[in-house]
Design a protein around this motif. Sequence first.
Motif, PDB file in Angstrom:
ATOM      1  N   PHE A  88      -8.765  -0.052  -1.154  1.00  0.00           N
ATOM      2  CA  PHE A  88      -7.067   0.968  -0.096  1.00  0.00           C
ATOM      3  C   PHE A  88      -6.358   0.268   0.339  1.00  0.00           C
ATOM      4  N   VAL A  99       0.939  -1.529  -0.266  1.00  0.00           N
ATOM      5  CA  VAL A  99      -0.170  -0.088  -0.096  1.00  0.00           C
ATOM      6  C   VAL A  99       1.179   1.291   0.112  1.00  0.00           C
ATOM      7  N   MET A 157      -2.754   6.370   0.918  1.00  0.00           N
ATOM      8  CA  MET A 157      -3.934   5.641   1.820  1.00  0.00           C
ATOM      9  C   MET A 157      -4.964   6.822   2.638  1.00  0.00           C
TER      10      MET A 157
END
Length: 536
Positions: free
Chosen positions: A182, A45, A50
């Motif tokens: 996400f 990620v 994020m």
Amino acid sequence: MSTGRTPPRGSRRGWPHRSARTDQLIRTLLRRRKEPLAIEEVTVVDKPGMRRAVAATAVGNTMEWFDFGVYAYVAVTLGKVFFPGDDPATQVVSTFATFAVAFLVRPLGGLVFGPLGDRIGRRRVLSTTMIMMAIGTFAVGLLPGYSQIGFAAPLLLLACRVVQGFSTGGEYAGATTYIAEFAPDQRRGFLGSWLDFGTFIGYSLGSGLVTVLTATIGETGMVEWGWRVPFLVAGPLGLIGLYMRLRLEETPAFQQEAERAAEAAEAAEAHGDTVPIEEARQSGRGRLREIFTRHWEAMLICMGLVLLYNVTNYMVTSYLPTYMTSTLGQDATTAQVLVLGTMLFVVLAITVVGRGSDRWGRRPLFLVGSLGLVALAIPAVLLIRAGGVLMPAIGCLILGAMLVTFAGTSAATLPALFPTRLRYGALSISYNLSVSLFGGTTPLLASWLVATTHNTLVPAFYLMAAGVIGLIATLFLHETAGKPLRGSGPMVETEEEARTAVAESRTEAGRHARDVWIRLRHPWAGAGHREEEDEE
């Protein structure tokens, strides 16, 4: 170690008449059946991305629920402005009927925005819903009252509510989908809880603003002009939210799904005769047909959980202030402060609950909350009816504790019910159907039932029924905490976690292949091995 079994006659060590060619086929089958993860299949990620995703989606929910908080707290005032000829009870019912109309058009918004988000991307649709929500809310603050233009005033209010309802049909499902796609698998509950953190921050800001205005300028000032102020504040909030959403990137899961769809289309085109099939599958009608025919069980579970969350939510946030003032005759400012305090408690506890769902699972929290709602709804309402400040405060906190259990868990639970290519559409449809039929109509039905039956325990019975339905849905819910989303690969936070996931996958794949090989190549040994495992 001997298992006490002997090979069949006519065979030396394996399955009868086993050949090298057969062994080769078994090895090929095992490789295809349980492939270990490759490092490129694990998504690391992007942490700044994020954080932007969480902030931008939470702001949209803040905007949506700012409007709900304002509307709930000025319901009595709006009744006097737009429905002045009715008695007070009818004014409240008329105002909540206008409130409920917005929820009746939400499924239409879900049908439009959900499948569209699966086709063109989550980011574009979320930016569109943000604009529409801001315009609809801001316009309410500019409306003339009944004394100025007569019957046209409530009609214009109704039109604004329709715009708001249509836009919110794609808001929450899109926001939860975006955050879920996400978030790392191990932190999806915690990060998803920030979305509903925005929900209750928005409600607290809206209701808090109305409370301050009411205390400052009084009820007369609110009827004359004060009711406009909270709606006009929505304009700047909407611009901030739109700016944040335009800076977002598309989710990794959607990008991967779009690449797979493009590869499938190329492969179909190469065959020549399968292009129409793939085009039909990717079309809006094809997706809708697949949602209703192949994912109806997940939709029912989703609708049950959404009913549980939203009936509790709207009962506490939208109906409780009016119930305490109009039905129980309690002081308006005291009632508003108590409900506002409950919302602040939810805000403080919601991310803790979200983190707990990552640790203990989504299903246990929904079970505890459902059972708690069934058991504690009547005591909570009795405390609220007792009068004063302390007893109603305890009753509100009990309902708030049940509410935060659902609010902190839902954003991570609901998107995981559906595969990536259909997630936005399936979640939008099932979520908005449930909210429209059961959630948004809660204030209207509760106020009507209280007025009809003259039983002030109606809110408790209503909550108990929601708890029973939520409990049934939870019993059919599969645990998804810490697992990849359906149709997507694992999501982790660091490169080290990615390497660990690949290593564990290889170990698991090797163990699985070994067990299957033993059972196929030496069936009596495999059976003995299973018996030993059972005895252990």
